[in-house]
Scaffold this motif. Structure first.
Motif, PDB file in Angstrom:
ATOM      1  N   ASN A  21       0.804  -1.227   0.000  1.00  9.14           N
ATOM      2  CA  ASN A  21       0.000   0.000   0.000  1.00  9.14           C
ATOM      3  C   ASN A  21       0.833   1.272   0.000  1.00  9.14           C
ATOM      4  O   ASN A  21       0.397   2.314   0.484  1.00  9.14           O
ATOM      5  N   THR A  22       2.028   1.189  -0.525  1.00  9.89           N
ATOM      6  CA  THR A  22       2.856   2.368  -0.743  1.00  9.89           C
ATOM      7  C   THR A  22       2.419   2.988  -2.061  1.00  9.89           C
ATOM      8  O   THR A  22       2.236   2.286  -3.051  1.00  9.89           O
ATOM      9  N   ILE A  23       2.241   4.301  -2.075  1.00 13.55           N
ATOM     10  CA  ILE A  23       1.803   5.016  -3.277  1.00 13.55           C
ATOM     11  C   ILE A  23       3.011   5.709  -3.887  1.00 13.55           C
ATOM     12  O   ILE A  23       3.722   6.453  -3.207  1.00 13.55           O
ATOM     13  N   TRP A  24       3.228   5.464  -5.184  1.00  8.58           N
ATOM     14  CA  TRP A  24       4.339   6.050  -5.933  1.00  8.58           C
ATOM     15  C   TRP A  24       3.757   7.000  -6.971  1.00  8.58           C
ATOM     16  O   TRP A  24       2.945   6.601  -7.800  1.00  8.58           O
ATOM     17  N   VAL A  25       4.185   8.268  -6.950  1.00  4.68           N
ATOM     18  CA  VAL A  25       3.663   9.275  -7.876  1.00  4.68           C
ATOM     19  C   VAL A  25       4.838   9.961  -8.562  1.00  4.68           C
ATOM     20  O   VAL A  25       5.766  10.424  -7.901  1.00  4.68           O
ATOM     21  N   THR A  26       4.796  10.022  -9.885  1.00  5.63           N
ATOM     22  CA  THR A  26       5.816  10.732 -10.649  1.00  5.63           C
ATOM     23  C   THR A  26       5.164  11.952 -11.270  1.00  5.63           C
ATOM     24  O   THR A  26       4.133  11.842 -11.939  1.00  5.63           O
ATOM     25  N   LEU A  27       5.751  13.122 -11.060  1.00  5.15           N
ATOM     26  CA  LEU A  27       5.171  14.370 -11.534  1.00  5.15           C
ATOM     27  C   LEU A  27       6.257  15.415 -11.729  1.00  5.15           C
ATOM     28  O   LEU A  27       7.010  15.698 -10.798  1.00  5.15           O
ATOM     29  N   ASN A  28       6.338  15.970 -12.926  1.00  7.60           N
ATOM     30  CA  ASN A  28       7.270  17.080 -13.196  1.00  7.60           C
ATOM     31  C   ASN A  28       8.687  16.821 -12.680  1.00  7.60           C
ATOM     32  O   ASN A  28       9.245  17.592 -11.917  1.00  7.60           O
ATOM     33  N   ASN A  29       9.271  15.713 -13.092  1.00  8.33           N
ATOM     34  CA  ASN A  29      10.648  15.355 -12.727  1.00  8.33           C
ATOM     35  C   ASN A  29      10.836  15.130 -11.234  1.00  8.33           C
ATOM     36  O   ASN A  29      11.941  15.264 -10.717  1.00  8.33           O
ATOM     37  N   GLN A  30       9.763  14.803 -10.529  1.00  9.87           N
ATOM     38  CA  GLN A  30       9.858  14.483  -9.112  1.00  9.87           C
ATOM     39  C   GLN A  30       9.104  13.194  -8.847  1.00  9.87           C
ATOM     40  O   GLN A  30       8.099  12.915  -9.492  1.00  9.87           O
ATOM     41  N   VAL A  31       9.599  12.436  -7.898  1.00 16.35           N
ATOM     42  CA  VAL A  31       8.911  11.219  -7.474  1.00 16.35           C
ATOM     43  C   VAL A  31       8.544  11.425  -6.008  1.00 16.35           C
ATOM     44  O   VAL A  31       9.392  11.776  -5.186  1.00 16.35           O
ATOM     45  N   SER A  32       7.273  11.221  -5.703  1.00 16.85           N
ATOM     46  CA  SER A  32       6.807  11.285  -4.322  1.00 16.85           C
ATOM     47  C   SER A  32       6.336   9.902  -3.920  1.00 16.85           C
ATOM     48  O   SER A  32       5.720   9.193  -4.709  1.00 16.85           O
ATOM     49  N   VAL A  33       6.628   9.529  -2.678  1.00 17.14           N
ATOM     50  CA  VAL A  33       6.262   8.210  -2.171  1.00 17.14           C
ATOM     51  C   VAL A  33       5.546   8.413  -0.836  1.00 17.14           C
ATOM     52  O   VAL A  33       6.016   9.158   0.025  1.00 17.14           O
ATOM     53  N   PHE A  34       4.382   7.737  -0.702  1.00 18.56           N
ATOM     54  CA  PHE A  34       3.566   7.878   0.489  1.00 18.56           C
ATOM     55  C   PHE A  34       3.272   6.506   1.086  1.00 18.56           C
ATOM     56  O   PHE A  34       3.005   5.560   0.361  1.00 18.56           O
ATOM     57  N   SER A  35       3.304   6.440   2.409  1.00 19.25           N
ATOM     58  CA  SER A  35       2.922   5.227   3.114  1.00 19.25           C
ATOM     59  C   SER A  35       2.009   5.656   4.256  1.00 19.25           C
ATOM     60  O   SER A  35       2.421   6.446   5.112  1.00 19.25           O
ATOM     61  N   GLY A  36       0.779   5.161   4.247  1.00 13.98           N
ATOM     62  CA  GLY A  36      -0.196   5.635   5.219  1.00 13.98           C
ATOM     63  C   GLY A  36      -0.462   7.101   4.968  1.00 13.98           C
ATOM     64  O   GLY A  36      -0.720   7.516   3.843  1.00 13.98           O
ATOM     65  N   ASP A  37      -0.320   7.918   5.979  1.00  7.58           N
ATOM     66  CA  ASP A  37      -0.530   9.351   5.813  1.00  7.58           C
ATOM     67  C   ASP A  37       0.784  10.122   5.789  1.00  7.58           C
ATOM     68  O   ASP A  37       0.818  11.326   5.972  1.00  7.58           O
ATOM     69  N   LYS A  38       1.880   9.421   5.542  1.00  8.95           N
ATOM     70  CA  LYS A  38       3.206  10.031   5.618  1.00  8.95           C
ATOM     71  C   LYS A  38       3.909  10.032   4.262  1.00  8.95           C
ATOM     72  O   LYS A  38       3.928   9.028   3.555  1.00  8.95           O
ATOM     73  N   LYS A  39       4.492  11.186   3.913  1.00 10.16           N
ATOM     74  CA  LYS A  39       5.352  11.251   2.726  1.00 10.16           C
ATOM     75  C   LYS A  39       6.743  10.776   3.130  1.00 10.16           C
ATOM     76  O   LYS A  39       7.297  11.212   4.138  1.00 10.16           O
ATOM     77  N   LEU A  40       7.275   9.831   2.361  1.00 12.95           N
ATOM     78  CA  LEU A  40       8.587   9.258   2.656  1.00 12.95           C
ATOM     79  C   LEU A  40       9.678   9.962   1.870  1.00 12.95           C
ATOM     80  O   LEU A  40       9.443  10.454   0.754  1.00 12.95           O
ATOM     81  N   ASN A  41      10.865   9.998   2.432  1.00 16.96           N
ATOM     82  CA  ASN A  41      12.026  10.478   1.690  1.00 16.96           C
ATOM     83  C   ASN A  41      12.416   9.399   0.693  1.00 16.96           C
ATOM     84  O   ASN A  41      12.375   8.212   1.016  1.00 16.96           O
ATOM     85  N   LEU A  42      12.801   9.812  -0.507  1.00 16.75           N
ATOM     86  CA  LEU A  42      13.254   8.865  -1.525  1.00 16.75           C
ATOM     87  C   LEU A  42      14.691   9.182  -1.876  1.00 16.75           C
ATOM     88  O   LEU A  42      15.022  10.320  -2.212  1.00 16.75           O
ATOM     89  N   ILE A  43      15.536   8.162  -1.781  1.00 15.10           N
ATOM     90  CA  ILE A  43      16.945   8.303  -2.117  1.00 15.10           C
ATOM     91  C   ILE A  43      17.261   7.289  -3.208  1.00 15.10           C
ATOM     92  O   ILE A  43      16.929   6.109  -3.079  1.00 15.10           O
ATOM     93  N   ALA A  44      17.896   7.747  -4.271  1.00 15.02           N
ATOM     94  CA  ALA A  44      18.347   6.855  -5.339  1.00 15.02           C
ATOM     95  C   ALA A  44      19.872   6.863  -5.306  1.00 15.02           C
ATOM     96  O   ALA A  44      20.487   7.880  -5.626  1.00 15.02           O
ATOM     97  N   GLN A  45      20.449   5.757  -4.893  1.00 11.45           N
ATOM     98  CA  GLN A  45      21.904   5.695  -4.769  1.00 11.45           C
ATOM     99  C   GLN A  45      22.567   5.850  -6.129  1.00 11.45           C
ATOM    100  O   GLN A  45      22.256   5.128  -7.073  1.00 11.45           O
TER     101      GLN A  45
END
Length: 186
Positions: A21-45
């Motif tokens: 139930n993690t939500i992945w959203v790509t928009l305008n060269n940004q990726v947002s990730v949500f779990s529950g009611d929290k936005k998670l930090n995303l790191i791409a090594q």
């Protein structure tokens, strides 16, 4: 049941929801990730997140496909996921096919096979790729394909730019409707 809005935009891409139930959203060269009611930090090594055009979680939620922008065009990469309480880290980001394609869409067909659209020329080519072997094969070519949907145990569907939906049944493509974008619910 009341649902709280955790993200809003008039120009949102097609959100992807994985089995956790993690939500992945790509928009305008940004990726947002949500779990529950929290936005998670995303790191791409060792990779710039702003080069990600689309992110597609795997059926097992341990990997993601990335459609990325590169000097060669748009191409596919595969990454592993490390989940922490406030952060998701994409690791071992790697090419799963050669450079130079114009990948516009990709979907997981099952745990090891993906389907992708290469729109570098008309007709658009639909490919199947086994990520464990790297073997890729063209399964269909048609003008105007703009979207694809597939899922393990389900038929593959294509959307043509005039709204026609094609469905692959026993190896043949058949028109099923003029409808909305083909998608399978998570």
């Amino acid at each position: 049941e009341f649902q709280e809005t955790i993200f809003s935009s008039s120009n949102i891409g097609n959100p992807k929801i994985d089995v956790l139930n993690t939500i992945w959203v790509t928009l305008n060269n940004q990726v947002s990730v949500f779990s529950g009611d929290k936005k998670l930090n995303l790191i791409a090594q060792d990779f710039a997140i702003e080069d990600i055009v689309e992110i597609i979680p795997a059926p097992d939620a341990s990997r993601v496909l990335l459609i990325i922008r590169s000097v060669y065009g748009t191409e596919l990469r595969l990454a592993n996921i490390i989940r922490n309480p406030d952060t998701i880290v994409l690791t071992n980001i790697r090419k799963i096919m050669r450079d130079g394609f114009s990948i516009t869409k990709a979907v997981w067909q099952d745990e090891t096979n993906i389907l992708y659209l290469d729109s570098g020329s008309q007709p658009v080519n639909v490919y199947s790729l086994d990520i464990s072997t790297g073997a890729s094969r063209n399964i269909y070519s048609i003008n105007g394909v703009q979207d694809i949907a597939s899922r393990s145990g389900q038929v593959t569907m294509l959307e043509i730019n005039d709204g026609t939906i094609l469905q692959r049944v026993t190896g043949e493509w058949k028109v099923i409707s003029n409808s909305q974008s083909p998608n399978y619910p998570n």
